[in-house]
Write an enzyme that holds these catalytic residues in place. Structure first.
Site, PDB file in Angstrom:
ATOM      1  N   HIS A   1       0.845  -1.199   0.000  1.00 48.38           N
ATOM      2  CA  HIS A   1       0.000   0.000   0.000  1.00 48.38           C
ATOM      3  C   HIS A   1       0.880   1.249   0.000  1.00 48.38           C
ATOM      4  O   HIS A   1       1.964   1.268   0.578  1.00 48.38           O
ATOM      5  CB  HIS A   1      -0.919  -0.004   1.221  1.00 48.38           C
ATOM      6  CG  HIS A   1      -1.959   1.067   1.184  1.00 48.38           C
ATOM      7  ND1 HIS A   1      -1.702   2.357   1.605  1.00 48.38           N
ATOM      8  CD2 HIS A   1      -3.250   1.052   0.756  1.00 48.38           C
ATOM      9  CE1 HIS A   1      -2.791   3.080   1.441  1.00 48.38           C
ATOM     10  NE2 HIS A   1      -3.748   2.319   0.933  1.00 48.38           N
TER      11      HIS A   1
ATOM     12  N   GLU B   1      -3.174   2.408  -7.323  1.00 45.84           N
ATOM     13  CA  GLU B   1      -3.533   3.557  -6.495  1.00 45.84           C
ATOM     14  C   GLU B   1      -2.832   4.803  -7.024  1.00 45.84           C
ATOM     15  O   GLU B   1      -1.608   4.836  -7.109  1.00 45.84           O
ATOM     16  CB  GLU B   1      -3.042   3.368  -5.062  1.00 45.84           C
ATOM     17  CG  GLU B   1      -3.379   2.074  -4.369  1.00 45.84           C
ATOM     18  CD  GLU B   1      -2.719   2.064  -3.002  1.00 45.84           C
ATOM     19  OE1 GLU B   1      -3.458   2.216  -2.024  1.00 45.84           O
ATOM     20  OE2 GLU B   1      -1.485   1.929  -2.905  1.00 45.84           O
TER      21      GLU B   1
END
Length: 248
Positions: free
Chosen positions: A94, A165
């Site tokens: 992430h 992302e």
């Protein structure tokens, strides 16, 4: 292509018992599109509790894990521990792990490899910062990050969801346009076709993450190369149901 839409709610470092019960009750009420795979990313301390109250139709993910089964790694959790409490997914790479905690491509690859070996399914995150996008390096960054994962994944692409992302759109309220998302996902699929195989490129699920809301989800979901979302703040709210149902 037959790619099943998959929506991941990443709670990040949020939630207490009261809020968790509210979120899970909201998911139970739904109704959730039965054609969508739903996974919730839960703080490690609540993994076992959430697994005990959430319907079997909803997957439970840890938000991180370490690269070996056990040992003197204070504060870390292993894939074996995640599986032991009944969860079957983990989010790795992430953007916050990369930017705040300094995780590099090679460490993330080692984590992915061990998670897959241990029987977990992986949401593997990739994506560029604002500086990188403005410098025209989006594809360079995304391809580099994905290339690092190839040896870790091997032939286990059925165990992996790629989450693209836009780091510059996470928590900022700015969402990439559907065209920006489609351009990156299509480029990534083309890169996978060249560097892995046409079969993997056609079958792998690619999510978008970056301030997805109930208001933006439908238009983003219509992009042909978008197979789901990884959702932050909105996954704590009732609108998460609307995001899950964005393809209806």
């Amino acid at each position: 292509m037959g790619r099943k839409f998959v929506v991941v709610g990443n709670w990040k470092m949020n939630g207490d018992m009261k809020q968790i019960n509210e979120i899970v009750n909201n998911l139970k009420k739904g109704p959730l599109d039965p054609n969508v795979e739903v996974v919730i990313g839960v703080p490690a301390i609540y993994l076992a509790y959430v697994k005990s109250i959430v319907p079997d139709t909803i997957g439970v993910a840890a938000q991180n894990c370490w690269k070996v089964p056990k040992g003197a790694f204070t504060g870390e959790i292993s894939p074996a521990m995640i599986k032991d409490v009944g969860a079957d997914w983990v989010i790795l790479g992430h953007s916050k792990r990369r930017t705040l905690f300094g995780e590099k491509d090679d460490l993330i690859a080692q984590k992915v490899a061990h998670a897959i070996e241990s029987g977990l399914k992986v949401i593997a995150c990739i994506g560029e910062t604002l500086d990188e996008r403005e410098a025209g390096k989006t594809e360079e960054v995304v391809f580099r990050q994905t290339k690092a994962l190839l040896p870790a994944i091997g032939s286990n692409w059925d165990k992996v969801v790629l989450a693209y992302e836009c780091v510059w759109a996470i928590g900022t309220g700015k969402s990439a346009t559907p065209q920006q998302v489609q351009d990156v996902h299509a480029s990534l699929r083309n890169w996978l076709s060249t560097n892995v195989s046409a079969d993997v490129a056609a079958k792998v699920r690619i999510q978008y993450g970056g301030s997805v809301t109930g208001a933006t989800a439908k238009e983003l979901a219509a992009c042909p190369d978008t197979d789901g979302f990884i959702v932050g703040a909105a996954s704590l709210k009732p609108e998460f149901v609307d995001i899950v149902n964005a393809t209806q």
